[in-house]
Design a protein around this motif. Structure first.
Motif, short mmCIF file in Angstrom:
data_model
loop_
_atom_site.label_atom_id
_atom_site.label_comp_id
_atom_site.label_asym_id
_atom_site.label_seq_id
_atom_site.Cartn_x
_atom_site.Cartn_y
_atom_site.Cartn_z
N GLY A 121 0.80 -1.22 0.00
CA GLY A 121 0.00 0.00 0.00
C GLY A 121 0.83 1.27 0.00
O GLY A 121 0.29 2.35 0.10
N SER A 122 2.14 1.13 -0.10
CA SER A 122 2.95 2.35 -0.12
C SER A 122 3.74 2.44 -1.41
O SER A 122 3.67 1.54 -2.27
CB SER A 122 3.90 2.39 1.07
N ILE A 123 4.48 3.54 -1.55
CA ILE A 123 5.21 3.75 -2.80
C ILE A 123 6.32 2.73 -3.01
O ILE A 123 6.82 2.59 -4.11
CB ILE A 123 5.84 5.17 -2.82
N THR A 124 6.71 2.01 -1.96
CA THR A 124 7.83 1.08 -2.10
C THR A 124 7.35 -0.33 -2.41
O THR A 124 8.14 -1.26 -2.44
CB THR A 124 8.69 1.06 -0.85
N GLU A 125 6.05 -0.52 -2.66
CA GLU A 125 5.51 -1.85 -2.95
C GLU A 125 6.10 -2.41 -4.24
O GLU A 125 6.23 -1.69 -5.22
CB GLU A 125 3.99 -1.73 -3.08
N ARG A 126 6.48 -3.71 -4.20
CA ARG A 126 7.08 -4.31 -5.40
C ARG A 126 6.60 -5.74 -5.59
O ARG A 126 6.66 -6.54 -4.66
CB ARG A 126 8.61 -4.38 -5.22
N PRO A 127 6.17 -6.09 -6.79
CA PRO A 127 5.72 -7.46 -7.03
C PRO A 127 6.82 -8.49 -6.78
O PRO A 127 6.54 -9.61 -6.37
CB PRO A 127 5.30 -7.46 -8.50
N ASP A 128 8.06 -8.09 -6.99
CA ASP A 128 9.21 -8.99 -6.77
C ASP A 128 9.24 -9.59 -5.38
O ASP A 128 9.74 -10.70 -5.18
CB ASP A 128 10.50 -8.21 -6.98
N ASP A 129 8.75 -8.82 -4.39
CA ASP A 129 8.78 -9.30 -3.01
C ASP A 129 7.99 -10.61 -2.87
O ASP A 129 8.38 -11.49 -2.09
CB ASP A 129 8.19 -8.25 -2.08
N PHE A 130 6.89 -10.73 -3.61
CA PHE A 130 6.07 -11.94 -3.50
C PHE A 130 6.78 -13.12 -4.15
O PHE A 130 6.66 -14.25 -3.70
CB PHE A 130 4.69 -11.69 -4.14
N LEU A 131 7.52 -12.85 -5.23
CA LEU A 131 8.29 -13.91 -5.88
C LEU A 131 9.34 -14.44 -4.91
O LEU A 131 9.52 -15.65 -4.75
CB LEU A 131 8.98 -13.38 -7.14
N ALA A 132 10.04 -13.50 -4.25
CA ALA A 132 11.11 -13.89 -3.33
C ALA A 132 10.52 -14.74 -2.20
O ALA A 132 11.06 -15.80 -1.86
CB ALA A 132 11.81 -12.66 -2.77
N LEU A 133 9.39 -14.28 -1.64
CA LEU A 133 8.78 -15.02 -0.54
C LEU A 133 8.35 -16.42 -0.99
O LEU A 133 8.60 -17.41 -0.31
CB LEU A 133 7.58 -14.24 0.02
N ALA A 134 7.72 -16.48 -2.17
CA ALA A 134 7.23 -17.78 -2.66
C ALA A 134 8.39 -18.75 -2.90
O ALA A 134 8.30 -19.94 -2.59
CB ALA A 134 6.44 -17.59 -3.95
N GLN A 135 9.52 -18.24 -3.41
CA GLN A 135 10.68 -19.11 -3.64
C GLN A 135 11.20 -19.63 -2.30
O GLN A 135 11.55 -20.81 -2.17
CB GLN A 135 11.78 -18.35 -4.39
N ILE A 136 11.24 -18.74 -1.29
CA ILE A 136 11.70 -19.15 0.04
C ILE A 136 10.76 -20.23 0.60
O ILE A 136 11.20 -21.26 1.11
CB ILE A 136 11.75 -17.94 1.00
N GLN A 137 9.45 -20.00 0.46
CA GLN A 137 8.48 -20.97 0.98
C GLN A 137 8.63 -22.32 0.28
O GLN A 137 8.59 -23.37 0.93
CB GLN A 137 7.06 -20.43 0.80
#
Lengths: 214, 561
Positions: free
Chosen positions: B324-340
């Protein structure tokens, strides 16, 4: 725990509301037909906010310790600004009041690399001097002078009033002790120095705040 | 000086007598534009009226960072007053860091942080991207005016250098700063001028002079964090890693919450291949000043070190802070999913990608990676058919413009997991070959992917394939330049440098090609610039190299120097 969190919230809310009230009163004071009461209300509000800020600064010092934000400060300009914005500057009970930087007493040690400027926390130093001004104005007859002396390793600020002095029954009694404790906290934040209140040789009280500037 | 115009200021509207304005002859408040950012309406209003009373006619007020960004896209403001407590998601400090990182602020814009006492020490001590000043809110008007007059006075003094900075004309920033430094009249802005000069020298990679500038500043003040960190950075750029680490350590001792010092130490340790040490420093930086960017860094470091639980924690923190902020990035979800996925939680990974990240369009780099990780997750959960479908879908999204290293690595890992050895190794090699400046980081990612899928033996082959490819390209470039096919040779050289931008063979070929080009086609400005760039890079990487010296002599000959 709950109590503490709650009082922190309340006190900050009061401070912010007070600050907004101060801003409103300040705007009101721009009005040409502004009654005398409005000026007084503004002054009172500023002083009250000043006291609350001093108290909060001291509280923070005791809870967490103050960390200074050092920046290069032009000492003459700093003193002039502090006087200009001080709510005490408008005097007491509407009497004419003289408050000035005493150029003649400013002393800068010879050979200083950047004489007249020093690395200080401008905000904290300002809070300390403002509290000294407050005290001086309370007892002064009509005149308060401020100046500084600069040496290689320290800057000393002076605030002198022309009141009855310390050892007179009606003289500068260290009222609540908050002021002096606050100055000590500011000294500590600057890594040393000292603070004192004494009788001036010419009469009146002399406040002295020395801050290390290694 | 122009007369002040009698425009409709707040003062005129309420009919007050205007205070006598302007102590400095240079400062004309009525010419300035200002932006006030504060989520509290009353506070915003108070600051606005104060500025208007001072004579600033054009004051805009917004309540959050997003609105402020929209304003900054349209206008360049002379002054920004930003509340420190913007909202829960981002503070004024985050916003300022974001603006500086993304180069969204003009050098001429004065940025003032408005804080309440409570955060003052914290903000002031931690930040490297310091605002031009702090004020405590709301500041009495006289004080605000005094501060602003001083800031505008400094800006006025530095203006020629600031203008050059905005134009990215760094050589002129240096010469203008020198001119200002020579002026005796303005001793008080000496440090500010030195800072600008050093920043310009940094941009020019002029390390020797950058060191000298910081030494000059240190001689004036040896305990100012920005001077010390600047000096440490210059030391690192000059190759003095030990000296740089020592300087950074000293800053931490005198200013324990100065984040930039920890981050510099992290970079130095990474350069010394001390990945554990780098992770520790990055973690401390994120503890002091938590931002999404810092949690991303710590999450990636933990991931590469195989500390998957820590990686997950940090990755989730990055998402939480940025959503919800200006620093939001779709990449973060990719990184989390790879870790999971790597943690053996495929269902969680599928949830992250299909539910939490469903709002992002499934295309390009994001689309390739998303499908690649889904393929891995479905494979792990035992649904091989679905896994195959996602692998194919991922491949279909590849175009010549979006096959980035990160995407190729994730897709390669999926292919290796599903048993497509040939495709997997090809993609991993591509990942290495497209990594350019990021080659160390990508090499670590590729190594991890290959080990995770049991290809320990082939790691070196894949990483080396990049190097072998460079040699093939350089060879082709030489053939092409001999037959005077300069444009085509340049294409090959560029491809080689994209694999490794500091490869000596590729740089030598590039320099040689450009010298021949200049000799044949005459002094073309663009080619000349490139030739000088390659020679300078070589000179830095292999000082006193005979071949490079010979190139320099050849250059002097053709340029008539």
């Amino acid at each position: 725990m709950m109590k503490e969190a709650l009082s922190t919230l309340v006190i900050h809310d009061i401070k912010n509301s007070l600050a907004l009230l101060e801003a409103d009163l300040e705007q009101l004071n721009h009005h040409p037909d502004m009654p005398e009461e409005a000026r007084k209300a503004y002054q009172r509000c500023s002083e009250l906010k000043g006291r609350l800020v001093s108290f909060l600064t001291l509280y923070k010092h005791e809870q967490f310790g103050l960390r200074p934000n050092l920046a290069e400060v032009d000492l003459r300009e700093f003193l002039q600004d502090t006087l200009d914005v001080s709510p005490s500057a408008s005097g007491k009970h509407g009497h004419a009041f003289e408050m000035e930087v005493d150029e003649a007493r400013i002393r800068i040690a010879p050979g200083m690399k950047r004489g007249g400027t020093a690395l200080l926390d401008e905000y904290l130093t300002g809070v300390a001097i403002e509290s000294a001004l407050n005290n001086a104005v309370r007892y002064a007859a009509g005149n308060v002078r401020v100046w500084f002396e600069q040496d290689a390793d320290k800057v000393t600020f002076f605030v002198q009033d022309d009141g009855p002095g310390l050892h007179h029954p009606s003289g500068n009694a260290p009222s609540t002790g908050v002021g002096l404790a606050l100055c000590k906290a500011v000294v500590e934040a600057h890594g040393g120095g000292d603070v004192s209140l004494s009788d001036a040789p010419e009469g009146g009280a002399l406040f002295r705040l020395a801050l290390h500037t290694a | 000086m122009q007369e002040k115009s009698g425009a409709n200021t707040m003062a005129d509207i309420i009919g007050g007598t205007k205070p006598t304005v302007i102590s400095s002859e240079f400062i004309q408040f009525d010419k300035f534009t200002a932006l006030v950012i504060d989520d509290m309406g009353a506070m915003r209003h108070a600051l606005r009226s104060q500025l208007e009373w001072m004579g600033i006619n054009s004051v805009k007020g917004v309540s959050n960072a997003e609105e402020a960004l929209r304003q900054l896209e349209i206008y360049q403001f002379d002054l920004i007053l930003c509340d420190y407590n913007l909202n829960k998601a981002s503070s004024g400090q985050h916003f300022l860091e974001y603006l500086r990182n993304e180069h969204l602020l003009s050098a001429k814009t004065i940025f003032v942080m408005v804080t309440a006492e409570a955060e003052y020490a914290y903000v002031a001590n931690a930040a490297e991207f310091a605002p031009d000043d702090y004020i405590l809110k709301p500041c009495p008007e006289k004080k605000l005016r005094a501060r602003l007059e001083r800031l505008f006075d400094r800006r006025h003094f530095l203006m020629p250098a600031l203008t050059a900075m905005d134009a990215k004309d760094y050589a002129r920033v240096v010469s203008e700063s020198d001119r200002l430094l020579a002026l005796e009249s303005n001793e008080r802005w000496q440090m500010a001028a030195l800072r600008l000069k050093a920043e310009a020298q940094h941009a020019l990679h002029d390390v020797t002079n950058m060191l000298a500038t910081y030494r000059q500043a240190l001689a004036l003040h040896d305990n100012v964090p920005w001077v010390k960190i600047g000096f440490a950075r210059a030391q690192r750029m000059s190759g003095d890693l030990e000296g740089a680490a020592k300087s950074a350590q000293e800053i931490i001792e005198s200013h324990p919450s100065y984040v930039a010092a920890y981050e510099l130490l992290a970079d130095i340790r990474l350069e010394l291949h001390d990945e554990e040490g780098a992770y520790e420093m990055a973690t401390r930086a994120a503890e002091i000043l938590p931002t999404a960017r810092r949690f991303r860094t710590t999450s990636e470091s933990a991931f590469l070190l195989g500390k998957l639980d820590d990686a997950k924690k940090n990755s989730e923190a990055a998402i939480k802070l940025s959503t919800g902020s200006i620093t939001e990035r779709p990449d973060d979800f990719l990184a989390l999913a790879q870790i999971q996925t790597d943690l053996g939680e495929p269902q969680a990974a599928i949830h992250t990608l299909e539910k939490l990240a469903r709002k992002y369009a499934e295309k390009d780099e994001f689309g390739i990676s998303k499908n690649a990780i889904l393929a891995q997750a479905y494979f792990d959960s035992g649904d091989e058919d679905k896994a195959k479908k996602y692998l194919e879908r991922s491949q279909r999204l590849i175009t010549p413009d979006n096959n980035t290293s990160a995407a190729m690595n994730r897709l390669g890992k999926a292919a290796l997991k599903l048993g497509d050895e040939i495709l997997g190794l090809k993609l991993m090699t591509q990942a290495v070959q497209a990594s350019g400046k990021e080659r160390h980081r990508i090499a670590r990612h590729v190594t991890k992917s290959m080990r995770d899928t049991g290809r320990h033996d082939q790691v070196e082959d894949v990483i080396d394939a990049g190097q072998r490819r460079i040699l093939v390209l350089v060879d082709e470039a030489h053939k092409l330049m001999r037959s005077a096919h300069f444009e085509e040779a340049f294409g090959k050289v560029n491809e080689a440098l994209a694999i490794h931008d500091e490869n000596i063979e590729a740089l030598l070929a590039a320099a040689q090609l450009h010298l021949l080009w200049l000799k044949q086609d005459g002094m073309d400005e663009e080619i000349d610039e490139r030739a000088k760039h390659y020679l300078a890079t070589l000179d830095k990487l292999v000082p006193q190299n005979e071949k490079v010296m010979a190139f320099y002599r050849f250059y002097d000959q053709i340029s008539g120097a």
